[in-house]
Design a protein around this motif. Structure first.
Motif, PDB file in Angstrom:
ATOM      1  N   MET A   1       0.838  -1.196   0.000  1.00  0.00           N
ATOM      2  CA  MET A   1       0.000   0.000   0.000  1.00  0.00           C
ATOM      3  C   MET A   1       0.877   1.252   0.000  1.00  0.00           C
ATOM      4  O   MET A   1       1.921   1.290   0.633  1.00  0.00           O
ATOM      5  N   LYS A   4       1.235   4.231   3.650  1.00  0.00           N
ATOM      6  CA  LYS A   4       0.602   3.563   4.797  1.00  0.00           C
ATOM      7  C   LYS A   4       1.344   3.965   6.065  1.00  0.00           C
ATOM      8  O   LYS A   4       2.434   3.480   6.336  1.00  0.00           O
ATOM      9  N   ASP A 182       4.814  -3.873   3.244  1.00  0.00           N
ATOM     10  CA  ASP A 182       3.746  -3.188   2.513  1.00  0.00           C
ATOM     11  C   ASP A 182       3.725  -1.685   2.746  1.00  0.00           C
ATOM     12  O   ASP A 182       2.754  -1.023   2.420  1.00  0.00           O
ATOM     13  N   ASP A 183       4.780  -1.138   3.324  1.00  0.00           N
ATOM     14  CA  ASP A 183       4.787   0.311   3.533  1.00  0.00           C
ATOM     15  C   ASP A 183       6.058   0.941   2.990  1.00  0.00           C
ATOM     16  O   ASP A 183       6.596   1.898   3.531  1.00  0.00           O
ATOM     17  N   ASN A 220      -8.608   4.794   1.762  1.00  0.00           N
ATOM     18  CA  ASN A 220      -9.273   3.898   0.814  1.00  0.00           C
ATOM     19  C   ASN A 220      -8.417   2.656   0.570  1.00  0.00           C
ATOM     20  O   ASN A 220      -7.422   2.432   1.266  1.00  0.00           O
ATOM     21  N   ASN A 221      -8.792   1.859  -0.414  1.00  0.00           N
ATOM     22  CA  ASN A 221      -8.096   0.588  -0.636  1.00  0.00           C
ATOM     23  C   ASN A 221      -6.687   0.758  -1.189  1.00  0.00           C
ATOM     24  O   ASN A 221      -5.879  -0.167  -1.129  1.00  0.00           O
ATOM     25  N   ALA A 222      -6.405   1.939  -1.766  1.00  0.00           N
ATOM     26  CA  ALA A 222      -5.104   2.142  -2.405  1.00  0.00           C
ATOM     27  C   ALA A 222      -4.105   2.835  -1.496  1.00  0.00           C
ATOM     28  O   ALA A 222      -2.913   2.543  -1.538  1.00  0.00           O
ATOM     29  N   THR A 223      -4.597   3.741  -0.667  1.00  0.00           N
ATOM     30  CA  THR A 223      -3.680   4.527   0.159  1.00  0.00           C
ATOM     31  C   THR A 223      -4.394   5.028   1.405  1.00  0.00           C
ATOM     32  O   THR A 223      -5.601   5.279   1.388  1.00  0.00           O
ATOM     33  N   ASP A 224      -3.657   5.145   2.492  1.00  0.00           N
ATOM     34  CA  ASP A 224      -4.225   5.692   3.724  1.00  0.00           C
ATOM     35  C   ASP A 224      -4.144   7.212   3.762  1.00  0.00           C
ATOM     36  O   ASP A 224      -5.036   7.878   4.252  1.00  0.00           O
TER      37      ASP A 224
END
Length: 260
Positions: A1, A4, A182-183, A220-224
């Motif tokens: 992501m 994140k 994932d970050d 959202n699902n793509a980015t915080d």
């Protein structure tokens, strides 16, 4: 992501004058008690999740101060399954007479948390909770286009799509080569005019440091988070080198002895 971040430390006093309204229940199950506060004697309010044991039985208008606060991604009640992702603020709400202050030095709150399409400033946050500004290496740049309500590109008088900003995509150098992380990726948005100046002669791997950082929560699902910057400056490798330890430097007396 992309972008994140677990949390951003928030400087409570940068929100302005905080006066107590009352208790509200929030969260997907409506089971989280928050203090509702008026901001700067206006009709604008903030919900703050206070410390354990906070006394909600306070008269309307009681002035409070917020210390050791943070912003995280929480959930609000919603018709959608799982609730809507929202920016949630929590910290210690204390009487104005209390002598306690933030554990984080004031100088470390070097960025701004913003909200809405017009990027309204809310309060100061610490960018180091998101990433190390000296650790970013560039790998791509791409335009983002203005869109209408149907998500179609908005065009200028010449029929060309209008660019709203450019996304500068970075790898964090210290995390390069890690597995199942994932970050790793950081995306920073910059206005078109400034972006076009910056892109001249840029190559993959360029080390750039953002200036004038602003953070907005998306969730959202793509980015915080969405991250904006006024500009980027080339990072001088020599400037980032740590100075030699004092233990390695001879004092004048030691130097005289060495000569003797």
């Amino acid at each position: 992501m992309v972008n994140k971040f677990n949390k951003l430390s928030l400087q409570g006093k940068s929100l302005g004058k905080l006066t107590y309204v009352g208790r509200n229940k929030v969260g997907t199950n409506g089971d989280i008690s928050v203090a509702v506060l008026n901001i700067n004697d206006t009709l604008n309010t903030e919900n703050i999740t206070p410390q354990a044991g906070f006394d909600f039985a306070k008269p309307f208008g009681t002035e409070l101060k917020l210390i050791n606060a943070s912003i995280i991604g929480g959930e609000a009640r919603s018709n959608r399954r799982g609730g809507a992702r929202v920016a949630t603020k929590f910290g210690r709400l204390l009487p104005m007479s209390d002598s306690k202050i933030d554990d984080i030095p004031e100088s470390e709150y070097d960025a701004v948390f913003v909200s809405g399409k017009d990027k309204t400033p809310v309060g100061r946050v610490r960018s180091a909770d998101a990433f190390d500004s000296h650790d970013l290496i560039l790998f791509s740049v791409a335009p983002n286009y203005q869109t209408d309500n149907q998500n179609n590109p908005v065009r200028d008088d010449s029929g060309e799509p209008i660019i709203s900003n450019y996304q500068f995509n970075f790898m964090q150098q210290s995390k390069s080569g890690e597995i199942n992380d994932d970050d790793t990726f950081i995306r920073i948005l910059i206005d078109p005019t400034e972006s076009e100046k910056l892109q001249v002669d840029l190559k993959p791997g360029a080390k750039l440091m953002p200036q004038g950082l602003k953070f907005a929560f998306v969730g959202n699902n793509a980015t915080d988070w969405t991250v904006y910057a006024d500009t980027l400056v080339a990072l001088d490798e020599k400037a980032t080198e740590k100075p030699a330890s004092n233990q390695n430097k001879a004092t004048p007396n030691q130097a005289d002895k060495a000569k003797g």
